[in-house]
Design an enzyme around this catalytic site. Sequence first.
Site, PDB file in Angstrom:
ATOM      1  N   HIS A 122     -21.230  46.767  -0.109  1.00  0.00           N
ATOM      2  CA  HIS A 122     -22.524  46.746   0.577  1.00  0.00           C
ATOM      3  C   HIS A 122     -22.941  48.129   1.065  1.00  0.00           C
ATOM      4  O   HIS A 122     -23.811  48.258   1.917  1.00  0.00           O
ATOM      5  CB  HIS A 122     -22.493  45.764   1.754  1.00  0.00           C
TER       6      HIS A 122
HETATM    7  S1  FES Z   1     -19.761  47.206   3.101  1.00  0.00           S
HETATM    8 FE1  FES Z   1     -19.442  45.073   2.990  1.00  0.00          FE
HETATM    9  S2  FES Z   1     -17.345  44.912   2.561  1.00  0.00           S
HETATM   10 FE2  FES Z   1     -17.665  47.039   2.727  1.00  0.00          FE
END
Ligand code: FES
Length: 200
Positions: free
Chosen positions: A157
Amino acid sequence: MSEEIDRGRRQLLTVATTLTGAVGVAFAAAPFLASWQPSARAKALGAPVEIDISKLEPGAMLKIVWRGKPVFVVRRTPAMLQSLASVDALLSDPGSDKSRQPLYAKNEQRARKPEYFVVLGVCTHLGCAPQNRFSPGVSDDGVLKADWPGGFFCPCHGSKFDVSGRVFKGVPAPTNLEIPPYAFVDDQHILIGLDEARLG
Ligand code: FES
């Protein structure tokens, strides 16, 4: 001095009766060139793992597995250490007040010895494995920006961390990467999973 080291090593080896050794293989560019798995029984016991850092070059990183989780060891260069001082304003928790680490790693370098950085390779958002991006200028993934001097990047993410595992603002990860307990057995070996405080 050498007597102290010998005594410390004896203590560590006495306490860590289930100690399992590991020799890591250093790498600079590829995130996961090498890893090492202790035996199933050792893993179940959460055995400490000894890492040989004698061949770890400046700027390189090695990975081992401890208690089923990746642990990264980075040998930081002076330039990497210098970059830490310039990013405080961009970080969510620059002083690591809300993050998890042993007391001896609650400092800017988040380490016992600034040159060697030991960190759990588990993103504090949802647990993905961050990748090392120590040279953002040569990355081709298109996500690296001028306001990030490089460090660790989580591909799940987009969370970004510096070379002390401190998380940048505006990303999903809420806290800095976690530092496991560890101790230097001598100048060339680090023991993951045990620190002096637990030796009594
Ligand atoms: S940014 Fe979501 S698991 Fe690393």
